[in-house]
Design an enzyme around this catalytic site. Structure first.
Site, PDB file in Angstrom:
ATOM      1  N   SER A 163       0.801  -1.230   0.000  1.00 15.33           N
ATOM      2  CA  SER A 163       0.000   0.000   0.000  1.00 15.33           C
ATOM      3  C   SER A 163       0.831   1.275   0.000  1.00 15.33           C
ATOM      4  O   SER A 163       0.322   2.338  -0.333  1.00 15.33           O
ATOM      5  CB  SER A 163      -0.942   0.020   1.204  1.00 15.33           C
ATOM      6  OG  SER A 163      -0.219  -0.109   2.402  1.00 15.33           O
ATOM      7  N   ASP A 211      -2.567   8.196   8.228  1.00 19.10           N
ATOM      8  CA  ASP A 211      -3.596   7.311   8.774  1.00 19.10           C
ATOM      9  C   ASP A 211      -2.917   6.347   9.753  1.00 19.10           C
ATOM     10  O   ASP A 211      -1.743   6.537  10.087  1.00 19.10           O
ATOM     11  CB  ASP A 211      -4.339   6.593   7.629  1.00 19.10           C
ATOM     12  CG  ASP A 211      -3.465   5.631   6.834  1.00 19.10           C
ATOM     13  OD1 ASP A 211      -2.332   5.337   7.265  1.00 19.10           O
ATOM     14  OD2 ASP A 211      -3.910   5.154   5.772  1.00 19.10           O
ATOM     15  N   HIS A 221       0.154   4.667   7.334  1.00 25.17           N
ATOM     16  CA  HIS A 221       0.928   5.232   6.231  1.00 25.17           C
ATOM     17  C   HIS A 221       1.377   6.663   6.501  1.00 25.17           C
ATOM     18  O   HIS A 221       0.648   7.437   7.120  1.00 25.17           O
ATOM     19  CB  HIS A 221       0.092   5.213   4.944  1.00 25.17           C
ATOM     20  CG  HIS A 221      -0.471   3.870   4.620  1.00 25.17           C
ATOM     21  ND1 HIS A 221      -1.743   3.492   4.985  1.00 25.17           N
ATOM     22  CD2 HIS A 221       0.076   2.809   3.975  1.00 25.17           C
ATOM     23  CE1 HIS A 221      -1.960   2.241   4.577  1.00 25.17           C
ATOM     24  NE2 HIS A 221      -0.873   1.811   3.969  1.00 25.17           N
TER      25      HIS A 221
END
Length: 368
Positions: A36, A333, A336
């Site tokens: 991600s 978040d 990340h």
């Protein structure tokens, strides 16, 4: 959303983008593999629980006018930032995007997937994600498309001489596999950390060798960041602001030592290949430890999230609490980095400090 934090990913993305640049045939390609931290939208096209195509993700991404693109941050990834500095005209297109056809792929292709890992079982909690094995399978498809676009001989030279392969993966193999409550208990009973890391390195060696057999020659390998320091881990373990969870960081460091050895081994055993090692762990730990020095007010609390002391339990979405000073948070978040953190990470990587990039700089790899 991916409970993953591959800051190393970022590193790789960077490097891959730095491949753009040279020669009479124009730009080379950036091929991005990972999770991600470098997913630019592949998970948008999967039936998966790990998605970033919802607001307020992308709120500061100017190329989309602040709309979500599938990037797991508020703005640009490290790769985006470095690519811009190098004059890259386009970002590598996500493999699963309808736009990944024709000449668009000559700039590069992004295969990264939120929740993905080195092991195929990693990330199964999200239902769907692209493991590293699948990402290499997809590159095999792209490789044939290059032959059709350029002709076999020209395609081979373009990929071998002018293109960079960035690999940013491994965090999920710990966070969403070996360390995951319930799902991993059986694995941890049957496998020691040493045996699990042996498995990871064996699989990654095989995956990188497959890419080499498909004409990949210039590689950036990012290691696993300090995954015990992300807001999610701090929150669920009820730590104080300056504490990190010991076990995930210990496992990351153990894996990272083996990854560096693997890079050395492959440099010796794969003729013509160059593997550059990106030490994301130390770079991100520096940012977390000395955040105030870099202009941040917190390296513990997520800007966008909900739950617990550090807003670290519920991923970023429309109902999340959202900070007003996004450029003052190291983390966007629970998992990340923010764009502001990515800018600093990209700068440090681009400076070529041998503590963070070895045995050569990004530019030197590009110019080989």
């Amino acid at each position: 959303m991916a409970m993953t934090y591959n800051t190393m990913v970022l590193v790789l993305f960077i490097i891959s983008l730095s491949s753009f640049g040279k020669g009479e045939e124009g730009l080379g390609a950036s091929f991005i593999f990972g999770d991600s931290l470098v997913d630019a939208g592949n998970n948008n096209y999967l039936p998966t629980l790990s998605k970033a195509n919802i607001k307020p993700n992308g709120i500061d991404f100017k190329a989309s006018n602040g709309n979500p693109t599938g990037r797991y941050t508020n703005g640009r990834t490290i790769g985006d930032i470095i690519g811009e500095e190098l004059g890259q005209p386009n970002y590598a297109v996500p493999f699963l995007s309808p736009n990944a056809t024709g000449k668009a792929i000559l700039y590069g292709v992004n295969y990264a997937s939120g929740g993905g890992g080195i092991m195929n079982a990693t990330g199964r909690i999200f239902v769907n994600r692209l493991s590293m094995d699948i990402q290499v399978d997809y590159f095999n498809i792209t490789r044939k498309q290059f032959d059709n676009l350029l002709g076999a001989s020209k395609a081979r030279q373009y990929i071998m001489k002018k293109s960079i392969f960035s690999i940013t993966i491994g965090s999920n193999d710990f966070l969403n596999n070996y360390l995951l409550p319930v799902l991993s208990i059986g694995a941890r009973i049957s496998q020691s950390p040493d045996a699990f890391i042996d498995d990871l390195i064996d699989h990654l060696r095989s995956q990188l060798t497959r890419l080499y057999q498909l004409d990949a020659r210039k590689f950036i390998l990012g290691n696993v960041g300090p995954i015990g320091c992300i807001p999610y881990q701090k929150t669920i373990n009820q730590l104080t602001e300056n504490q990190c969870v010991e076990l995930p960081n210990k496992l990351a460091l153990q894996y990272n030592g083996r990854l560096k050895d693997l890079a050395t081994e492959l440099n010796e055993n794969l003729p013509g290949a160059t593997f550059v090692h990106a030490n994301v762990y130390d770079l991100v730990m520096e940012l977390i430890t000395n955040y105030a020095k870099y202009g941040f007010k917190t390296a513990s609390r997520a800007c966008c999230g909900n739950g617990g002391q550090f807003a670290g339990i519920i991923p970023c979405g429309p109902t999340s609490s959202l900070c007003s000073d996004r450029d003052k948070h190291v983390f966007w978040d629970p998992y990340h980095p923010s764009e502001a953190a990515n800018i600093i990470i990209a700068k440090r990587l681009n400076e070529g400090d041998p503590k963070y990039i070895s045995p050569m700089t990004i530019q030197e790899l590009r110019d080989l």
